[in-house]
Write a protein that holds these residues in place. Structure first.
Motif, PDB file in Angstrom:
ATOM      1  N   LEU A  38       0.830  -1.203   0.000  1.00 59.70           N
ATOM      2  CA  LEU A  38       0.000   0.000   0.000  1.00 59.70           C
ATOM      3  C   LEU A  38       0.864   1.253   0.000  1.00 59.70           C
ATOM      4  O   LEU A  38       1.853   1.337   0.717  1.00 59.70           O
ATOM      5  N   GLN A  39       0.466   2.203  -0.829  1.00 57.43           N
ATOM      6  CA  GLN A  39       1.030   3.545  -0.778  1.00 57.43           C
ATOM      7  C   GLN A  39      -0.151   4.498  -0.707  1.00 57.43           C
ATOM      8  O   GLN A  39      -1.089   4.391  -1.490  1.00 57.43           O
ATOM      9  N   ALA A  40      -0.137   5.418   0.248  1.00 54.29           N
ATOM     10  CA  ALA A  40      -1.242   6.360   0.404  1.00 54.29           C
ATOM     11  C   ALA A  40      -0.709   7.732   0.781  1.00 54.29           C
ATOM     12  O   ALA A  40       0.264   7.851   1.521  1.00 54.29           O
TER      13      ALA A  40
ATOM     14  N   PHE B 206      -4.971   9.795  -1.964  1.00 51.25           N
ATOM     15  CA  PHE B 206      -4.444   9.022  -3.083  1.00 51.25           C
ATOM     16  C   PHE B 206      -4.037   7.673  -2.519  1.00 51.25           C
ATOM     17  O   PHE B 206      -3.313   7.609  -1.515  1.00 51.25           O
ATOM     18  N   VAL B 207      -4.527   6.589  -3.131  1.00 53.97           N
ATOM     19  CA  VAL B 207      -4.213   5.250  -2.646  1.00 53.97           C
ATOM     20  C   VAL B 207      -3.804   4.388  -3.834  1.00 53.97           C
ATOM     21  O   VAL B 207      -4.457   4.399  -4.872  1.00 53.97           O
ATOM     22  N   SER B 208      -2.711   3.646  -3.665  1.00 54.26           N
ATOM     23  CA  SER B 208      -2.217   2.751  -4.706  1.00 54.26           C
ATOM     24  C   SER B 208      -1.864   1.414  -4.077  1.00 54.26           C
ATOM     25  O   SER B 208      -1.272   1.363  -2.997  1.00 54.26           O
ATOM     26  N   PHE B 209      -2.238   0.327  -4.763  1.00 54.70           N
ATOM     27  CA  PHE B 209      -1.887  -1.020  -4.329  1.00 54.70           C
ATOM     28  C   PHE B 209      -0.985  -1.636  -5.395  1.00 54.70           C
ATOM     29  O   PHE B 209      -1.288  -1.550  -6.576  1.00 54.70           O
ATOM     30  N   GLN B 210       0.105  -2.279  -4.964  1.00 47.44           N
ATOM     31  CA  GLN B 210       1.019  -2.947  -5.883  1.00 47.44           C
ATOM     32  C   GLN B 210       1.232  -4.377  -5.439  1.00 47.44           C
ATOM     33  O   GLN B 210       1.180  -4.679  -4.248  1.00 47.44           O
TER      34      GLN B 210
END
Length: 84
Positions: A27-29, A52-56
């Motif tokens: 998770l990156q937020a 802003f939220v990103s999942f990798q």
């Protein structure tokens, strides 16, 4: 509140914060939130800002993507399941 969250495993965080167990991954937020109020309900109702939220390298738990893709030629979309 301004916060940057980087490289945290999403599943335990989302389970602890929201009792949500369907998304896992890195998770990156980035959060920029503000609010005012005298109770938890008022704070939540008055919250404003951006997120802003990103999942990798993750997974949506309970969905079998491969099975869904294989079933695209049929009339019924299958692949939803209750377990991992």
């Amino acid at each position: 509140m301004h916060s940057d969250i980087v490289g945290v495993r999403a599943l335990p965080l989302l389970q602890g914060l929201a009792d949500f167990d369907r998304i896992d991954g890195k998770l990156q937020a980035k959060l920029a939130l503000r609010s005012a109020g005298r109770s938890q309900r008022a704070l939540m109702a008055n919250m404003q800002g951006t997120a802003f939220v990103s999942f990798q390298d993750g997974a949506i738990r309970g969905i079998n993507i491969a099975q869904m893709l294989r079933s695209l030629t049929t009339s019924k979309l299958s692949g939803w399941q209750d377990n991992q």
